[in-house]
Design an enzyme around this catalytic site. Structure first.
Site, mmCIF file in Angstrom:
data_model
loop_
_atom_site.group_PDB
_atom_site.id
_atom_site.type_symbol
_atom_site.label_atom_id
_atom_site.label_comp_id
_atom_site.label_asym_id
_atom_site.label_seq_id
_atom_site.Cartn_x
_atom_site.Cartn_y
_atom_site.Cartn_z
ATOM 1 N N HIS A 258 0.974 -1.121 -0.014
ATOM 2 C CA HIS A 258 0.087 0.130 -0.109
ATOM 3 C C HIS A 258 0.895 1.243 0.115
ATOM 4 O O HIS A 258 0.720 2.328 -0.921
ATOM 5 C CB HIS A 258 -0.733 -0.045 1.209
ATOM 6 C CG HIS A 258 -1.951 1.267 1.219
ATOM 7 N ND1 HIS A 258 -3.239 1.124 1.258
ATOM 8 C CD2 HIS A 258 -1.852 2.448 1.460
ATOM 9 C CE1 HIS A 258 -3.768 2.282 1.360
ATOM 10 N NE2 HIS A 258 -2.680 2.967 1.673
ATOM 11 N N GLU A 259 1.794 1.282 0.993
ATOM 12 C CA GLU A 259 2.559 2.510 1.045
ATOM 13 C C GLU A 259 3.741 2.491 -0.136
ATOM 14 O O GLU A 259 3.883 3.876 -0.718
ATOM 15 C CB GLU A 259 3.253 2.588 2.347
ATOM 16 C CG GLU A 259 2.506 2.303 3.602
ATOM 17 C CD GLU A 259 1.283 3.391 3.692
ATOM 18 O OE1 GLU A 259 1.395 4.647 3.216
ATOM 19 O OE2 GLU A 259 0.315 3.050 4.542
ATOM 20 N N HIS B 269 2.105 4.469 -2.877
ATOM 21 C CA HIS B 269 2.059 6.001 -2.626
ATOM 22 C C HIS B 269 3.411 6.413 -3.085
ATOM 23 O O HIS B 269 3.615 7.588 -3.721
ATOM 24 C CB HIS B 269 1.997 6.368 -1.258
ATOM 25 C CG HIS B 269 0.444 5.957 -0.840
ATOM 26 N ND1 HIS B 269 -0.733 6.120 -1.535
ATOM 27 C CD2 HIS B 269 -0.088 5.741 0.419
ATOM 28 C CE1 HIS B 269 -1.759 5.588 -0.823
ATOM 29 N NE2 HIS B 269 -1.289 5.543 0.273
#
Length: 261
Positions: free
Chosen positions: A140-141, A144
């Protein structure tokens, strides 16, 4: 922005900077979500008693070591994390795990985060422990991080934030099973279940880290959803639970020039 009189002394300049920093720290922390990651703003001069060091700091260090070991294992063994590492490297943003990934104590409402100022992924050592969960948070990160690297992402722009949260939910989290668990699917809306799950996950992520209303967050999600939901870079596919999609994505990364070494 702070305007400084050039005739001021060096000491006065430093004092003005410090005062300005203190005045803006609350709003800045909230803007970037740092109130959820207390170690991002912990003072090095903090003192503890002997009991505190033994009971709290010692336990924290053990959690940190375990977290770092699990991250290292993910990077070495997980095909989807290896794909993200290769994609970031090929995009001009190689990841040094000692510099760009940090295990820290966080607020209990979050499991991880991305600090765009330090270009650093945060894994919450007090919230995530199992390798599968850490892999999910890392993915997820790192999405980003990839968006910040490739698209000059501005996290203060709500539409930009909504887009990267949509992409992270789309590629890292939502499946039929998770959508069903969240209540985003029934036997009557299976076709749109995945999209609803993505919107729900993106909304909760925005509200957890930014001081905006639910209406503002939903409006931003709806504005950018069609474009951002269809953007599957760098994975190229949605990862279904209990499938070999991760291995397929990793294998296919070679054809898109992603360095897997």
């Amino acid at each position: 922005m702070t305007f400084i009189d050039p005739s001021s002394s060096a000491e006065q300049l430093e004092d003005d900077k410090l005062k300005s920093s203190r005045r803006s720290s609350s709003s800045e922390d909230r803007q970037w979500g740092y109130d959820l990651y207390p170690q991002r703003r912990k003072k090095s001069t903090e003192t503890h008693g002997i009991t505190s060091l033994l009971d709290t700091k010692g336990q924290e260090n053990i959690s940190k070591i375990k977290c770092e070991r699990t991250i290292y294992k993910c990077i070495k063994q997980s095909p989807i994390i290896k794909l993200m590492m290769g994609a970031l490297k090929s995009s001009g943003c190689p990841v040094d795990i000692r510099r760009h990934i940090s295990c820290e104590e966080c607020a209990p409402t979050v499991s991880g985060g991305y600090d765009p100022i330090l270009n650093q992924v945060v894994i919450c050592q007090n919230s995530v422990h199992k390798i599968g969960h850490i892999q999910s948070v890392l993915l997820h990160e790192m999405i980003h991080m990839f968006d910040y690297c490739r698209h000059d992402l501005n996290f203060k722009n709500l539409d930009h934030l909504a887009c990267t949260e949509i992409r992270a939910a789309n590629l890292a989290h939502c499946s039929f099973l998770s959508a069903w668990t969240q209540g985003d699917v029934s036997v009557f809306n299976i076709k749109q279940a995945h999209g609803d799950c993505v919107k729900s996950k993106a909304l909760s992520s925005i509200l957890a880290t930014r001081d905006v209303s639910t209406t503002e967050a939903i409006d931003a999600i709806e504005r950018v959803f069609p474009k951002c939901y269809s953007d599957l870079e760098p994975i190229g596919r949605r990862i279904r639970r209990n499938s070999d999609d991760m291995f397929k994505a990793y294998t296919e990364g070679y054809y898109y020039g992603y360095d897997s070494s």
